[in-house]
Write an enzyme that holds these catalytic residues in place. Structure first.
Site, short mmCIF file in Angstrom:
data_model
loop_
_atom_site.label_atom_id
_atom_site.label_comp_id
_atom_site.label_asym_id
_atom_site.label_seq_id
_atom_site.Cartn_x
_atom_site.Cartn_y
_atom_site.Cartn_z
N LYS A 87 14.28 -2.27 24.89
CA LYS A 87 13.77 -1.13 24.90
C LYS A 87 14.23 0.31 24.37
O LYS A 87 15.20 0.10 24.83
CB LYS A 87 12.36 -0.84 24.62
CG LYS A 87 12.13 -0.13 27.00
CD LYS A 87 12.96 1.22 26.96
CE LYS A 87 12.76 1.50 28.51
NZ LYS A 87 13.77 2.98 28.21
N ASP A 112 8.45 1.19 33.67
CA ASP A 112 9.05 0.61 32.46
C ASP A 112 8.54 -0.25 32.53
O ASP A 112 8.18 -0.84 31.45
CB ASP A 112 10.47 1.42 32.26
CG ASP A 112 11.09 2.21 31.89
OD1 ASP A 112 10.39 2.88 31.56
OD2 ASP A 112 12.44 2.38 32.11
O1 C5P Z 1 10.22 3.33 38.46
P1 C5P Z 1 11.60 3.66 38.57
O2 C5P Z 1 11.27 2.71 39.65
O3 C5P Z 1 12.13 2.41 37.40
O4 C5P Z 1 11.79 4.46 38.61
C1 C5P Z 1 13.47 4.50 39.15
C2 C5P Z 1 13.79 6.06 39.91
O5 C5P Z 1 13.75 7.06 39.39
C3 C5P Z 1 12.79 6.83 40.59
O6 C5P Z 1 12.43 5.91 42.20
C4 C5P Z 1 12.57 8.52 40.49
O7 C5P Z 1 13.26 8.97 41.13
C5 C5P Z 1 13.25 8.44 39.31
N1 C5P Z 1 12.20 8.93 38.08
C6 C5P Z 1 11.82 9.75 38.12
N2 C5P Z 1 10.35 10.08 37.35
C7 C5P Z 1 9.59 9.22 36.44
C8 C5P Z 1 10.39 7.86 36.28
C9 C5P Z 1 11.46 7.40 37.64
O8 C5P Z 1 11.73 10.09 38.97
N3 C5P Z 1 9.29 8.82 35.62
#
Ligand code: C5P
Length: 315
Positions: free
Chosen positions: A9, A133
């Site tokens: 994406k 995601d």
């Molecule tokens: O959701 P995911 O595990 O992919 O996110 C990785 C890191 O990115 C999270 O631990 C967080 O620190 C940061 N993040 C965030 N806000 C979001 C998505 C991700 O702060 N909306």
């Protein structure tokens, strides 16, 4: 054996609303599927195992999102097994959602292989525990993502475009990019997702001059044709990522000079993309960029229907 494609994406714009109490950032983003993809081959087996091949080395252990997805679905159905081969074509740490897409494709593929018939709600519930995601890749096409990015609103398909995706070879950690955001982006405490969100569709109908001034930041080159067709793709995460890898700014400038109707970093980076009309010849810009970076991909956007049709690799 079942083979599924896990498409990448790009983010057609990403706005940070503020920092939430759970430590995540409240965002508004438009997610768009493209035809660059990994492939997963799934076969019945007594145990869950993962092997990785392809262009980029990623761990094949329990930290791999495909493995975590398989384990989560298996746990809900009394422990199932499968031999999983992941063929990696999407660069890791690029903001193109490769790992997340692998996870969603594994869920959809194993649900079919195991005949567990989970249904969209159950798959969505598992997907959102794996990463912000991951749920998008259960839908594909064009979606508005709010909240952590995983509250999804499917949007009408956008006009098909060519996408030039450029990756330097240096990945970025999403966590670190978010942690490096300036206070001006994170101080927001009023986190009602849609508040302050500009509800203008990312693309306007070709030929519609709209009401926007030509100087609006984030728009492509200011000739009449591209203004009428140029989407807004401003990404609030760019400055934090460009500070880590200054070459990203240079790439974005080259993409715009090369005729992109818009260019931006995808997600938290480090891939940068440019959007081009379908009839644009991209060989010149591709050759220029290939001299400077590790990977350049000439891709296309995918409609939701095309995404669904391409999911399963038919024998
Ligand atoms: O959701 P995911 O595990 O992919 O996110 C990785 C890191 O990115 C999270 O631990 C967080 O620190 C940061 N993040 C965030 N806000 C979001 C998505 C991700 O702060 N909306």
């Amino acid at each position: 054996m079942i083979a599924v494609r896990a498409h990448a994406k790009i983010n057609l714009g990403l706005k940070v609303q503020g920092l939430r109490e759970d430590g995540y950032h409240e965002i508004n983003t438009t997610l768009q599927s493209i035809d660059l993809h990994d492939e997963l081959r799934l076969e019945p087996a007594p145990e869950l195992t993962l092997r990785v091949e392809g262009d980029y080395p990623v761990p094949a252990d329990s930290s791999n999102l495909a493995m975590r997805a398989a384990a989560a679905l298996s746990a809900r159905h009394g422990s199932r097994g499968a031999r999983i081969l992941l063929i990696k074509r999407i660069p890791p740490g690029s903001g193109l959602g490769g790992g997340s897409s692998d996870a969603a494709a594994t869920l959809m593929g194993l649900d079919r292989l195991w005949e567990t018939r989970s249904g969209p709600e159950a798959l969505y519930d598992i997907a959102r525990t794996l990463g912000s995601d991951v749920p998008f890749f259960l839908y594909g096409g064009t979606c508005l993502g709010v909240g952590r990015g995983d509250d999804l609103f499917p949007l009408p398909d956008l006009p098909e475009r060519q996408v030039l995706v450029v990756w330097t070879g240096v990945g970025l950690s999403t966590k670190e990019v978010y942690a490096g955001l300036p206070e001006s982006l994170t101080h927001g405490r009023n986190l009602s997702s849609m508040r302050g969100f500009n509800p203008v569709p990312a693309f306007r109908a070709p030929g519609d001059p709209g009401t926007f001034p030509g100087s609006f930041p984030g728009w492509g080159p200011a000739d009449a044709r591209s203004l009428a067709e140029a989407p807004r793709v401003d990404n609030d995460l760019e400055e934090a990522s460009f500070a880590r890898i200054p070459q990203l700014r240079w790439i974005k400038e080259r993409l715009l000079e090369g005729g992109a109707v818009a260019a931006a970093m995808s997600g938290s980076g480090s891939a940068v993309f440019g959007l081009y009309p379908l009839d644009e010849d991209l060989e010149g810009i591709r050759t220029t960029l290939e001299r400077e970076v590790l990977s350049v991909f000439v891709c296309r956007t995918l409609s939701r229907e095309a995404y669904g049709n391409r999911l399963l690799v038919l024998p």
